[in-house]
Scaffold this motif. Sequence first.
Motif, mmCIF file in Angstrom:
data_model
loop_
_atom_site.group_PDB
_atom_site.id
_atom_site.type_symbol
_atom_site.label_atom_id
_atom_site.label_comp_id
_atom_site.label_asym_id
_atom_site.label_seq_id
_atom_site.Cartn_x
_atom_site.Cartn_y
_atom_site.Cartn_z
ATOM 1 N N ASP A 18 0.799 -1.297 0.178
ATOM 2 C CA ASP A 18 -0.203 -0.243 0.213
ATOM 3 C C ASP A 18 0.588 1.157 0.098
ATOM 4 N N SER A 19 0.618 2.350 0.294
ATOM 5 C CA SER A 19 1.156 3.714 0.709
ATOM 6 C C SER A 19 2.223 3.286 1.887
ATOM 7 N N ILE A 20 3.031 3.757 1.825
ATOM 8 C CA ILE A 20 3.705 3.752 2.591
ATOM 9 C C ILE A 20 3.473 4.429 4.170
ATOM 10 N N ARG A 21 3.317 3.507 4.659
ATOM 11 C CA ARG A 21 3.011 4.234 6.178
ATOM 12 C C ARG A 21 3.893 4.034 7.142
ATOM 13 N N PRO A 22 5.155 4.605 7.303
ATOM 14 C CA PRO A 22 5.563 4.542 8.350
ATOM 15 C C PRO A 22 5.330 4.276 9.823
ATOM 16 N N SER A 23 4.516 4.217 10.047
ATOM 17 C CA SER A 23 4.373 4.440 11.574
ATOM 18 C C SER A 23 3.972 2.593 12.158
ATOM 19 N N ILE A 24 3.877 2.345 11.260
ATOM 20 C CA ILE A 24 3.351 0.569 10.963
ATOM 21 C C ILE A 24 4.625 -0.176 11.329
ATOM 22 N N VAL A 25 5.649 0.113 11.474
ATOM 23 C CA VAL A 25 7.163 -0.520 12.082
ATOM 24 C C VAL A 25 7.256 -0.434 13.162
ATOM 25 N N ALA A 26 6.680 1.020 13.941
ATOM 26 C CA ALA A 26 6.644 1.291 15.449
ATOM 27 C C ALA A 26 5.656 1.137 15.827
ATOM 28 N N PHE A 27 4.858 0.687 15.463
ATOM 29 C CA PHE A 27 3.616 -0.141 16.257
ATOM 30 C C PHE A 27 3.958 -1.595 16.288
ATOM 31 N N ALA A 28 4.122 -1.937 14.853
ATOM 32 C CA ALA A 28 4.868 -3.099 15.128
ATOM 33 C C ALA A 28 6.131 -3.561 16.577
ATOM 34 N N THR A 29 7.145 -2.720 16.152
ATOM 35 C CA THR A 29 8.199 -2.908 16.778
ATOM 36 C C THR A 29 7.081 -2.684 18.726
ATOM 37 N N ALA A 30 6.744 -2.378 18.923
ATOM 38 C CA ALA A 30 5.959 -1.537 20.504
ATOM 39 C C ALA A 30 5.350 -2.685 20.722
ATOM 40 N N ALA A 31 4.626 -3.934 19.920
ATOM 41 C CA ALA A 31 3.715 -4.889 20.097
ATOM 42 C C ALA A 31 4.808 -6.281 19.772
ATOM 43 N N ARG A 32 5.777 -6.138 19.832
ATOM 44 C CA ARG A 32 6.955 -7.230 19.187
ATOM 45 C C ARG A 32 6.294 -8.303 19.003
ATOM 46 N N ILE A 33 5.884 -7.575 18.019
ATOM 47 C CA ILE A 33 5.100 -9.102 16.878
ATOM 48 C C ILE A 33 6.111 -9.101 15.553
ATOM 49 N N PRO A 34 6.690 -10.826 14.913
ATOM 50 C CA PRO A 34 7.277 -10.333 14.087
ATOM 51 C C PRO A 34 6.086 -9.358 13.089
ATOM 52 N N ASP A 35 7.327 -8.736 11.998
ATOM 53 C CA ASP A 35 6.133 -8.104 10.833
ATOM 54 C C ASP A 35 7.536 -8.553 9.546
ATOM 55 N N ILE A 36 5.989 -8.171 8.376
ATOM 56 C CA ILE A 36 6.731 -9.297 7.807
ATOM 57 C C ILE A 36 5.890 -8.027 6.149
ATOM 58 N N TYR A 37 6.799 -7.913 5.141
ATOM 59 C CA TYR A 37 5.916 -6.976 3.774
ATOM 60 C C TYR A 37 6.748 -7.674 2.614
ATOM 61 N N GLN A 38 5.812 -6.174 1.356
ATOM 62 C CA GLN A 38 5.985 -6.360 0.437
ATOM 63 C C GLN A 38 7.056 -5.453 -0.453
ATOM 64 N N ILE A 39 7.102 -4.162 0.902
ATOM 65 C CA ILE A 39 8.101 -3.292 0.554
ATOM 66 C C ILE A 39 9.425 -2.781 1.345
ATOM 67 N N SER A 40 10.910 -3.163 0.588
ATOM 68 C CA SER A 40 11.569 -3.307 1.474
ATOM 69 C C SER A 40 11.592 -2.181 2.359
ATOM 70 N N GLU A 41 11.320 -1.051 2.113
ATOM 71 C CA GLU A 41 10.913 0.193 2.467
ATOM 72 C C GLU A 41 11.076 0.386 4.198
ATOM 73 N N PHE A 42 9.864 -0.624 4.789
ATOM 74 C CA PHE A 42 10.003 -0.661 5.874
ATOM 75 C C PHE A 42 11.116 -1.453 6.813
ATOM 76 N N VAL A 43 11.595 -2.499 6.173
ATOM 77 C CA VAL A 43 12.593 -3.064 6.590
ATOM 78 C C VAL A 43 13.867 -2.237 6.181
ATOM 79 N N GLU A 44 13.865 -1.212 5.795
ATOM 80 C CA GLU A 44 15.541 -0.127 6.156
ATOM 81 C C GLU A 44 14.779 0.404 7.393
#
Length: 326
Positions: free
Chosen positions: A229-255
């Motif tokens: 989808d459009s890149i929503r950078p805050s998704i990474v922060a929410f996943a980090t706070a929830a301590r849940i493994p997160d996987i994407y189709q867009i490498s910018e999230f991983v960076e």
Amino acid sequence: MRRRALIFGGAATLGCFAAIWPAQARTQQQQTWRVGVLVPGFLTGPTGDLIEVFRQELHGLGYIEGKNLHIDRRAAEGNNERLPDLANELVALGPDVIVAVATPAIAAAQRATSSIAIVMTPAIDPIGSGFVKSFSHPGGNITGLANMYGDSITKIFDVLQSILPNAKKIAVLMSSNATHPGQVVISRDAAKVLDLSIVPIMAATPADLDRAFRDITNERCDAVFVLADSIRPSIVAFATAARIPDIYQISEFVEAGGLASYGPRLSAMWKRSAQYVVRIFKGVAPAELPVEQPTKFDLVINLKTAKSLGLALPATLLARADEVIE
């Protein structure tokens, strides 16, 4: 860190067409060319970096912002209902080309104009969405790039199982993107083969992400797969706070700190879209510019994030990765 180039393949190269786009293509002697950029997300962060990649590619091709090029940028900031008005704003400015990012923005631009050329950067399903008649002959005022994200979902679930062999329940994070229900169906089929179940989680706008991640936690999901989808950078922060493994189709999230991604490189797509824009400047009709599809999908893993989650990744998975962020 390891990187490999992304290669796009189409029915023919951009330079093979002599068809002229008579309505908008003006002479090369004109003083300034105008491009509108419409994004569902934000103009800052990763999307801002990608727009800079686009601008630099145009610069290298002889089109320099402030000299013979003007770029108008509009962003819905994760609120897709704003896209029609933003598309109309861009059309009113009289651009030579509109670069529309992701299906919601492409649809809004399509509704706003049938005469100005539109370059998809990129679309999940250009034919099914009604943007083009075929990849080889788009047939209207829209051309550009398809991302083939639907084709990568089976591979993503294979990667998930390699990372989390004991996982049973995977959250699939959606937005109001019209392609997401179909992607959820593909995800459910891919998960079923691996004896996994999925839980669709809707976060229509960035404001819904806090609630969405509470739902993911309450559902006791083992991981979250974020649909492209459009890149929503805050998704990474929410996943980090929830301590849940997160996987994407867009490498910018991983960076930005996400765990893993599998898909084509957006930076390569943005460079290619600049080349489409230049071909249209030079008079080639979008109806005759084939839509290109990626032939290279990259697996990107953030080893630092894996360690913070207490995950010991298999050596075989790391060996397969195109990029490992340490």
